[in-house]
Design a protein around this motif. Sequence first.
Motif, PDB file in Angstrom:
ATOM      1  N   TYR A   1       0.827  -1.202   0.000  1.00 29.89           N
ATOM      2  CA  TYR A   1       0.000   0.000   0.000  1.00 29.89           C
ATOM      3  C   TYR A   1       0.861   1.252   0.000  1.00 29.89           C
ATOM      4  O   TYR A   1       1.829   1.345   0.757  1.00 29.89           O
ATOM      5  N   ARG A   2       0.481   2.211  -0.863  1.00 28.50           N
ATOM      6  CA  ARG A   2       0.994   3.576  -0.734  1.00 28.50           C
ATOM      7  C   ARG A   2       0.130   4.262   0.317  1.00 28.50           C
ATOM      8  O   ARG A   2      -1.104   4.195   0.258  1.00 28.50           O
ATOM      9  N   VAL A   3       0.768   4.931   1.296  1.00 32.76           N
ATOM     10  CA  VAL A   3       0.016   5.454   2.427  1.00 32.76           C
ATOM     11  C   VAL A   3       0.379   6.915   2.693  1.00 32.76           C
ATOM     12  O   VAL A   3       1.330   7.460   2.121  1.00 32.76           O
ATOM     13  N   LYS A   4      -0.408   7.545   3.540  1.00 33.35           N
ATOM     14  CA  LYS A   4      -0.079   8.884   4.007  1.00 33.35           C
ATOM     15  C   LYS A   4       1.184   8.823   4.873  1.00 33.35           C
ATOM     16  O   LYS A   4       1.449   7.795   5.499  1.00 33.35           O
ATOM     17  N   PRO A   5       1.949   9.888   4.942  1.00 29.46           N
ATOM     18  CA  PRO A   5       3.130   9.866   5.810  1.00 29.46           C
ATOM     19  C   PRO A   5       2.748   9.506   7.245  1.00 29.46           C
ATOM     20  O   PRO A   5       1.905  10.168   7.878  1.00 29.46           O
ATOM     21  N   CYS A   6       3.315   8.419   7.744  1.00 30.32           N
ATOM     22  CA  CYS A   6       2.967   7.946   9.093  1.00 30.32           C
ATOM     23  C   CYS A   6       4.135   7.199   9.726  1.00 30.32           C
ATOM     24  O   CYS A   6       3.938   6.231  10.460  1.00 30.32           O
ATOM     25  N   GLY A   7       5.335   7.647   9.409  1.00 33.77           N
ATOM     26  CA  GLY A   7       6.506   7.054  10.038  1.00 33.77           C
ATOM     27  C   GLY A   7       6.908   5.709   9.477  1.00 33.77           C
ATOM     28  O   GLY A   7       7.503   4.894  10.199  1.00 33.77           O
ATOM     29  N   THR A   8       6.652   5.460   8.188  1.00 34.04           N
ATOM     30  CA  THR A   8       7.100   4.203   7.592  1.00 34.04           C
ATOM     31  C   THR A   8       8.615   4.255   7.352  1.00 34.04           C
ATOM     32  O   THR A   8       9.207   5.325   7.237  1.00 34.04           O
ATOM     33  N   VAL A   9       9.210   3.078   7.279  1.00 32.26           N
ATOM     34  CA  VAL A   9      10.647   3.010   7.016  1.00 32.26           C
ATOM     35  C   VAL A   9      10.975   3.634   5.665  1.00 32.26           C
ATOM     36  O   VAL A   9      12.032   4.257   5.485  1.00 32.26           O
ATOM     37  N   ASN A  10      10.068   3.500   4.696  1.00 30.82           N
ATOM     38  CA  ASN A  10      10.277   4.143   3.393  1.00 30.82           C
ATOM     39  C   ASN A  10      10.606   5.625   3.551  1.00 30.82           C
ATOM     40  O   ASN A  10      11.505   6.151   2.884  1.00 30.82           O
ATOM     41  N   GLU A  11       9.866   6.294   4.424  1.00 33.41           N
ATOM     42  CA  GLU A  11      10.088   7.731   4.642  1.00 33.41           C
ATOM     43  C   GLU A  11      11.429   7.984   5.336  1.00 33.41           C
ATOM     44  O   GLU A  11      12.160   8.919   4.984  1.00 33.41           O
TER      45      GLU A  11
END
Length: 543
Positions: free
Chosen positions: A314-324
């Motif tokens: 899933y592409r998600v809203k910024p929520c502290g994922t490792v991707n970010e």
Amino acid sequence: MPEGSLARGAAAAVHVADVLVLGAGSAGCVIAARLSEDPATQVALIEAGPAAWRDPWIRIPAGFARLYASGKYDWRFHTEAEPGLEGRSIHWPRGKVVGGSGAVNGLVFLRGSPRDYDRWAQSGARGWGYDDVLPFFRRMERWAGEPSPERGTEGPIHASEARHTSPGAEAFVAAALAMGHKRVRDFNGAWHEGAGPMQMNVKGGFRSHSGDMFLRPARGRPNLRIMPERTILRLLFEGTRCTGALVQGPAGPERWEARRQVVLSAGAIGTPHLLMLSGIGDGAHLQSMGIETRLHAPGVGQNLQDHFLQRMRYRVKPCGTVNELVRGPMGKLRMAARYAFDRRGPMSIGAAEANLFARVLPGAEEPDMQYLFVNFTVTTYDQGPDPWPGFMFSACQCRPDSRGTITLRSPDPADKPVIRANYLEAASDRRLMVEGVKYARRLAAEAPLAALIEEELTPGPRVQSDEEILAKIRQDGGTVYHPCGTARMGEDSIAPVDRRLRLKGVEGLMVADASVMPLIPSSNIQPAALMIGERAAALLTAR
């Protein structure tokens, strides 16, 4: 190196021990450490990989992804082209290091269902029901959670719930509760259905595995020899008794002999491979390879099982994922600083932060699917996290019906075996995976998880019908890295190993690793492999 070249070369150096353990994986490290507690027992442990005691990427939980991508401690196995997966070959990483796959895996620490082990006993492995194996699960672990008669508190392997829970993982658990699932207090307790934070084998923010927690403290014992970077070529025999192994060492060939017992712990791939190279297996197959049949054992290399998964990305809203966090140097620095300060944050997490066991098919008596929440997205681990905020959860079969095989590619020990997983061969597996994806979509549509999700990337919104979902699973699905069952325990004539872990028809040879599992546990198999090591050591000590 082919066996013939050894015969023409220098004579092999001879080494002798009371017990020879072949393979320093999850079970082998337990066995060697436990047996060496008796100073009168001389133990030798042979391992093809290095002893990487201080490698930070083994010790740091999040380092599993880097190890996977680098292949540094990997046997680099691959399946053959899988007919059920549109001819794709699947990478099967297996640990080639002291500690085995337990030193490089994703640190998920789940036993599965107690019923799994009762099914072992019902299938012919008498004495391996849940009540029989529970003392050995307890003996090997040190549980940091709420005390329970199901959990051990004094063992070497530390287990605890995840030290860090991201907003996405919290939303995943909340969504599962909104669907009607219960919050699980202990996934390794008497009942595991429901959702909650993941349990991991971690001590103080570092990986806790059998190479480090069992074997490393035992290194100074004068009766224990740990011999890494030695490739086992074949077993040695005198008549019907296994007496040792021929090994290629750093300085040349070595002959290792056992006064009392040889224990083969080379794993679900290595164990059947070595048995067949040594003339133990299906006679017709061995004859086709030009290997003299020492023992016709047609069950060797059969009954291969593995958990299959489909990633829901899933592409998600910024929520502290490792991707970010890994997109820029400052994010990486903050992540590393937090881990260095208190051993928390994303670097303290292995493959998954949260877990759900669910009944998906109508009439299921217990959970048939496992969903693991992962706070990043990847297309493949080799490529690293995607360049947008994202998380995923893997939809995994608990008890697949498809069965595969391990066979020889050639009589040369240097040639990797032929691996055929036969994923999705059984119609029941295809049906469960399709329904598992549909169930995952219902989970993703629940609040508060739905509020974080912007787009389903895989399988993708255009994939809707059962036929389309199955086609996408064939294109994208893969392994959960749990091969087992290739030298199963049982009372029938095809089962190669008896319930006391002795190879039938051979004296002096025990098999103790994931290959002896008659049926795959419902979840990750590392705790079961450790339990097998504990029980093997107890059986040997009793003898």
